[in-house]
Scaffold this active site. Structure first.
Site, PDB file in Angstrom:
ATOM      1  N   GLU A   1      24.111  13.757  -5.966  1.00  0.00           N
ATOM      2  CA  GLU A   1      25.504  13.508  -5.571  1.00  0.00           C
ATOM      3  C   GLU A   1      25.499  12.474  -4.465  1.00  0.00           C
ATOM      4  O   GLU A   1      24.439  12.015  -4.033  1.00  0.00           O
ATOM      5  CB  GLU A   1      26.177  14.809  -5.102  1.00  0.00           C
ATOM      6  CG  GLU A   1      26.432  15.776  -6.230  1.00  0.00           C
ATOM      7  CD  GLU A   1      27.021  17.093  -5.754  1.00  0.00           C
ATOM      8  OE1 GLU A   1      27.629  17.131  -4.673  1.00  0.00           O
ATOM      9  OE2 GLU A   1      26.840  18.096  -6.452  1.00  0.00           O
TER      10      GLU A   1
ATOM     11  N   SER B   1      33.767  36.700   3.043  1.00  0.00           N
ATOM     12  CA  SER B   1      32.922  37.183   1.950  1.00  0.00           C
ATOM     13  C   SER B   1      32.469  36.060   1.015  1.00  0.00           C
ATOM     14  O   SER B   1      32.314  36.280  -0.181  1.00  0.00           O
ATOM     15  CB  SER B   1      33.667  38.263   1.172  1.00  0.00           C
ATOM     16  OG  SER B   1      34.907  37.762   0.702  1.00  0.00           O
ATOM     17  N   GLY B   2      32.252  34.871   1.548  1.00  0.00           N
ATOM     18  CA  GLY B   2      31.626  33.809   0.759  1.00  0.00           C
ATOM     19  C   GLY B   2      30.115  33.900   0.911  1.00  0.00           C
ATOM     20  O   GLY B   2      29.564  34.925   1.341  1.00  0.00           O
TER      21      GLY B   2
ATOM     22  N   ALA C   1      32.986  26.195  -5.466  1.00  0.00           N
ATOM     23  CA  ALA C   1      32.001  25.109  -5.323  1.00  0.00           C
ATOM     24  C   ALA C   1      31.495  24.703  -6.701  1.00  0.00           C
ATOM     25  O   ALA C   1      31.052  25.542  -7.483  1.00  0.00           O
ATOM     26  CB  ALA C   1      30.849  25.571  -4.441  1.00  0.00           C
ATOM     27  N   GLN C   2      31.568  23.421  -6.976  1.00  0.00           N
ATOM     28  CA  GLN C   2      31.184  22.954  -8.321  1.00  0.00           C
ATOM     29  C   GLN C   2      29.793  22.359  -8.335  1.00  0.00           C
ATOM     30  O   GLN C   2      28.895  22.820  -9.028  1.00  0.00           O
ATOM     31  CB  GLN C   2      32.171  21.875  -8.791  1.00  0.00           C
ATOM     32  CG  GLN C   2      33.558  22.392  -9.072  1.00  0.00           C
ATOM     33  CD  GLN C   2      34.448  21.304  -9.671  1.00  0.00           C
ATOM     34  OE1 GLN C   2      34.075  20.136  -9.739  1.00  0.00           O
ATOM     35  NE2 GLN C   2      35.630  21.691 -10.103  1.00  0.00           N
TER      36      GLN C   2
ATOM     37  N   HIS D   1      38.907  18.521   1.982  1.00  0.00           N
ATOM     38  CA  HIS D   1      37.881  19.299   1.272  1.00  0.00           C
ATOM     39  C   HIS D   1      37.050  20.181   2.202  1.00  0.00           C
ATOM     40  O   HIS D   1      36.824  21.342   1.904  1.00  0.00           O
ATOM     41  CB  HIS D   1      36.971  18.315   0.541  1.00  0.00           C
ATOM     42  CG  HIS D   1      35.896  18.944  -0.295  1.00  0.00           C
ATOM     43  ND1 HIS D   1      36.172  19.839  -1.297  1.00  0.00           N
ATOM     44  CD2 HIS D   1      34.542  18.784  -0.286  1.00  0.00           C
ATOM     45  CE1 HIS D   1      35.037  20.209  -1.875  1.00  0.00           C
ATOM     46  NE2 HIS D   1      34.032  19.608  -1.268  1.00  0.00           N
TER      47      HIS D   1
ATOM     48  N   ARG E   1      29.656  15.673   6.196  1.00  0.00           N
ATOM     49  CA  ARG E   1      28.664  16.512   5.526  1.00  0.00           C
ATOM     50  C   ARG E   1      28.078  15.829   4.289  1.00  0.00           C
ATOM     51  O   ARG E   1      28.810  15.234   3.495  1.00  0.00           O
ATOM     52  CB  ARG E   1      29.333  17.821   5.095  1.00  0.00           C
ATOM     53  CG  ARG E   1      28.439  18.757   4.318  1.00  0.00           C
ATOM     54  CD  ARG E   1      29.198  20.010   3.948  1.00  0.00           C
ATOM     55  NE  ARG E   1      30.318  19.700   3.102  1.00  0.00           N
ATOM     56  CZ  ARG E   1      30.306  19.812   1.772  1.00  0.00           C
ATOM     57  NH1 ARG E   1      29.218  20.231   1.149  1.00  0.00           N
ATOM     58  NH2 ARG E   1      31.380  19.527   1.068  1.00  0.00           N
TER      59      ARG E   1
ATOM     60  N   ARG F   1      30.121  10.378   0.905  1.00  0.00           N
ATOM     61  CA  ARG F   1      31.492  10.727   0.558  1.00  0.00           C
ATOM     62  C   ARG F   1      32.545   9.968   1.374  1.00  0.00           C
ATOM     63  O   ARG F   1      33.571   9.550   0.847  1.00  0.00           O
ATOM     64  CB  ARG F   1      31.622  12.224   0.823  1.00  0.00           C
ATOM     65  CG  ARG F   1      32.684  12.887   0.099  1.00  0.00           C
ATOM     66  CD  ARG F   1      32.477  14.359   0.193  1.00  0.00           C
ATOM     67  NE  ARG F   1      31.612  14.824  -0.873  1.00  0.00           N
ATOM     68  CZ  ARG F   1      31.322  16.105  -1.077  1.00  0.00           C
ATOM     69  NH1 ARG F   1      31.782  17.023  -0.260  1.00  0.00           N
ATOM     70  NH2 ARG F   1      30.560  16.462  -2.075  1.00  0.00           N
TER      71      ARG F   1
ATOM     72  N   HIS G   1      37.507  14.854   0.096  1.00  0.00           N
ATOM     73  CA  HIS G   1      36.707  14.618  -1.114  1.00  0.00           C
ATOM     74  C   HIS G   1      37.330  13.453  -1.864  1.00  0.00           C
ATOM     75  O   HIS G   1      38.547  13.421  -2.071  1.00  0.00           O
ATOM     76  CB  HIS G   1      36.679  15.874  -1.991  1.00  0.00           C
ATOM     77  CG  HIS G   1      35.615  15.819  -3.040  1.00  0.00           C
ATOM     78  ND1 HIS G   1      35.696  14.981  -4.129  1.00  0.00           N
ATOM     79  CD2 HIS G   1      34.427  16.459  -3.147  1.00  0.00           C
ATOM     80  CE1 HIS G   1      34.600  15.122  -4.863  1.00  0.00           C
ATOM     81  NE2 HIS G   1      33.814  16.009  -4.284  1.00  0.00           N
TER      82      HIS G   1
ATOM     83  N   SER H   1      36.239  30.056  -0.674  1.00  0.00           N
ATOM     84  CA  SER H   1      35.846  28.721  -1.155  1.00  0.00           C
ATOM     85  C   SER H   1      34.553  28.725  -1.962  1.00  0.00           C
ATOM     86  O   SER H   1      34.379  27.883  -2.841  1.00  0.00           O
ATOM     87  CB  SER H   1      35.653  27.777   0.034  1.00  0.00           C
ATOM     88  OG  SER H   1      36.874  27.504   0.634  1.00  0.00           O
TER      89      SER H   1
ATOM     90  N   SER I   1      26.376  22.494   2.028  1.00  0.00           N
ATOM     91  CA  SER I   1      27.097  23.590   2.688  1.00  0.00           C
ATOM     92  C   SER I   1      26.658  24.971   2.193  1.00  0.00           C
ATOM     93  O   SER I   1      26.583  25.915   2.987  1.00  0.00           O
ATOM     94  CB  SER I   1      28.602  23.428   2.519  1.00  0.00           C
ATOM     95  OG  SER I   1      28.899  23.117   1.192  1.00  0.00           O
ATOM     96  N   LEU I   2      26.378  25.100   0.894  1.00  0.00           N
ATOM     97  CA  LEU I   2      25.923  26.413   0.410  1.00  0.00           C
ATOM     98  C   LEU I   2      24.581  26.750   1.070  1.00  0.00           C
ATOM     99  O   LEU I   2      24.328  27.884   1.476  1.00  0.00           O
ATOM    100  CB  LEU I   2      25.812  26.408  -1.111  1.00  0.00           C
ATOM    101  CG  LEU I   2      27.152  26.253  -1.869  1.00  0.00           C
ATOM    102  CD1 LEU I   2      26.911  26.032  -3.367  1.00  0.00           C
ATOM    103  CD2 LEU I   2      28.053  27.461  -1.673  1.00  0.00           C
TER     104      LEU I   2
HETATM  105  C1  SIN Z   1      31.390  18.335  -5.501  1.00  0.00           C
HETATM  106  O1  SIN Z   1      30.987  18.999  -6.444  1.00  0.00           O
HETATM  107  O2  SIN Z   1      31.676  17.152  -5.574  1.00  0.00           O
HETATM  108  C2  SIN Z   1      31.555  19.013  -4.178  1.00  0.00           C
HETATM  109  C3  SIN Z   1      30.278  19.511  -3.696  1.00  0.00           C
HETATM  110  C4  SIN Z   1      30.323  19.679  -2.220  1.00  0.00           C
HETATM  111  O3  SIN Z   1      31.385  19.597  -1.617  1.00  0.00           O
HETATM  112  O4  SIN Z   1      29.249  19.857  -1.627  1.00  0.00           O
END
Ligand code: SIN
Length: 584
Positions: free
Chosen positions: A153, A52-53, A85-86, A389, A424, A328, A279, A81, A429-430
């Site tokens: 990012e 249910s994400g 997500a931030q 992560h 990734r 990353r 991460h 998860s 991912s979203l």
């Molecule tokens: C983050 O906010 O650093 C993670 C975002 C992500 O994993 O895509």
């Protein structure tokens, strides 16, 4: 549909020579089915969505015109998860950005293993799917003129990441999708229900294996409590990641790889699962910290935060053209090198220049996590270390979410759609969850798959005891984490094999999860042992850099005779015109 016996990973027409696999120690012996009482009830629906994400709820909404839709989730709807997500969600929207630039950034991060067609689908179809998400009620942060606030990012060459509630993007998306799903009468929701296994379907002699539904355990008593079976034309797996196979992770406690393990037991192929993204900046809470740890989003570095070592020196400058905003894997590796060189277990994010007001408004979640740990990000350095992560691989799918089993589809983190390759790109991912959930629905609406009768399930049932989980997580973190080598990986396989033998467990949530964790851990560590190169998120201390012979995908399947079995498929040639090979 992914053909049986052949992978859809890449063209079979390759002149490339194949890598030779090193010998593996004896792998853990794993159950082919979870021991559980026989189903006490049966339900028939058209589509059962497991998870249910963002991917699961989008799949449910998009499938609604197919008939009866059931969403099954292990905890409450928001426990997965997505809620955590931030950073945000990336899509091409700003002047100066282009589809090709987003594709190139994704391919560079993916270190030669992205499937370009899947990346193109993601990036070109993403903007429309985000527009739909906004229409469904998700509110992203905007400036005074009403324009989306965009940030950057790691690995992105343009500002293209939208966020919500400052650093609470996933929570806002999940809120909006839950509101949409719960308001929709075509969608039935079953919470606190662990899917145990996929039900094999009866198939004709020339047909590929197929699934007819799922068995599940629903907490509670009565006509719909205990173990039951849900029969469906289509099962959509959207169960998220596997972070709990490690001792520390950004993933919530529910991320025990249940969907990956059930798919493997049913005969689905997994792809690229050795690529586990660590991460770089997870809040360091001391050597004894275990389980889910708070993230310090890359967006902090996107807004100007810097990485410094224990001597207070910025160490990413000169290591990569994007410095702290390098992809990353590059940042995580450099942090691990800094930690090893100084014999310490963390470095720092310096975000003092942002000031308290920015911290409180732009990063309220991180601010509160830090304050709870006695850190003031406006005046103190934030101790951070890499932690597990994201699962870059998963259940192999084509660009429509089909797997090698008829009736089984996968999207989101549980799936390997090919968009992430070996690493990734942040905040993709979203977007992946949205795009590939919709593609599955479109395919189902188009093809209307038949309802298949369940076949007799002759698979050997078993369970692994929950008491072995902490030792398994420690072994994975010590030997199969961000730094790997042959002897450590061999040791890890041997430790897992020993732990898996302690198997006199009673059926129940903890032993079902323990069995799933062990199943996924065994598949990950054996794949990591086989891949003798360093690429993307897979860093082997004993093999420096990428090796052309390994530019391809490792597939893992489980069969009755040989247990876990690996297979290598060369990747399609990279297109040099893109200029996206980045020799790290
Ligand atoms: C983050 O906010 O650093 C993670 C975002 C992500 O994993 O895509």
């Amino acid at each position: 549909m992914v053909p049986d016996g052949a992978s859809l990973t890449s063209s079979p027409v390759q002149a490339q020579s194949l890598p030779s696999f090193p010998a593996l120690p004896a792998l853990p012996s794993l159950p082919r089915r979870l021991s559980a009482e026989p189903p006490g009830w049966v339900r028939e629906v058209d589509v059962v969505v497991v998870g249910s994400g963002i991917a699961g709820l989008t799949a449910a909404l998009e499938c609604r015109d197919l008939g009866t839709i059931m969403v099954v989730t292990k905890d409450e709807l928001a426990a997965g998860s997505t809620h955590w997500a931030q950073g945000g969600i990336a899509w091409v929207q700003a002047k100066g950005d282009t589809i090709q630039q987003h594709i190139d950034d994704t391919l560079v991060a993916g270190a030669g293993l992205c499937i370009e067609e899947a990346v193109r689908v993601l990036v070109t179809e993403g903007p429309e799917e985000v527009a739909k998400l906004i229409h469904r009620g998700a509110e992203f942060d905007r400036d005074l003129a009403g324009e989306l606030e965009l940030t950057r990012e790691g690995g992105h060459k343009r500002d293209r990441i939208a966020h919500a509630g400052g650093d609470a993007t996933g929570a806002e998306i999940e809120r909006a999708l839950i509101a949409a799903v719960t308001a929709d009468r075509a969608i039935e929701i079953v919470e606190h229900a662990l899917v145990l296994d996929l039900i094999p379907a009866e198939v004709g002699p020339c047909e590929r294996p197929a699934v007819a539904g799922v068995t599940l355990h629903v907490l509670g008593e009565g006509t719909r409590g205990g173990v039951g079976a849900v029969l469906a034309r289509a099962v959509v797996l959207a169960t998220g990641g596997v972070g709990q196979i490690y001792a520390v992770t950004t993933n919530p406690p529910v991320s025990t790889g249940d969907g990956v393990a059930a798919a493997l037991r049913a005969g689905a192929r997994l792809r690229d699962i050795e690529f586990i993204q660590f991460h770089p900046t997870v809040l360091y809470l001391g050597t004894g910290a275990r389980g889910q740890l708070p993230l310090v989003s890359e967006a902090v570095r996107g807004e100007g935060g810097q990485l410094v070592n224990s001597r207070g020196e910025r160490f990413m400058v000169g290591k990569h053209e994007l410095a702290e905003l390098a992809p990353r894997d590059v940042v995580a590796k450099q942090i691990m090198k800094e930690m090893a060189a100084a014999d310490v277990d963390h470095v720092y994010v310096d975000g003092r220049m942002l000031g308290e007001e920015t911290w409180r408004v732009r990063f309220p979640t991180i601010w509160h996590s830090c304050r709870r740990a006695g850190i003031n990000p406006a005046t103190d350095l934030i101790p951070v270390a890499p932690a597990c992560h994201y699962f870059c691989g998963g259940v192999e799918t084509d660009i429509d979410g089909s797997t090698n089993l008829s009736g089984l589809y996968a999207c989101g983190e549980v799936a390997s759609s090919g968009v992430h390759g070996a690493n990734r790109l942040a905040s993709n991912s979203l977007l992946e969850g949205l795009v590939f959930a919709r593609r599955i629905a479109e395919q189902l609406l188009d093809q209307r798959p038949p309802r298949r009768p369940p076949a007799q399930d002759r698979r050997q049932a078993g369970l692994i005891d929950r008491s072995v989980v902490p030792a398994m997580q420690q072994a994975m973190s010590r030997h199969a984490g961000g730094l790997r080598d042959a002897s450590g990986l061999d040791r890890c396989v041997q430790e897992l094999a020993k732990l898996a033998r302690q198997s006199d467990a009673e059926p129940g949530l903890e032993s079902w999860e323990a069995t799933n964790l062990m199943t996924v851990a065994a598949a990950v560590v054996s794949s990591a042992r086989l891949r003798e190169e360093s690429r993307g998120a897979h860093w082997r201390d004993d093999f420096e850099g990428r090796r052309e012979v390994w530019r391809g995908h490792l597939l893992v399947a489980h069969d009755d005779q040989q247990g876990l079995r690996h297979h290598f498929v060369p990747a399609l040639p990279e297109r040099p015109a893109n200029g996206h090979s980045d020799h790290r």
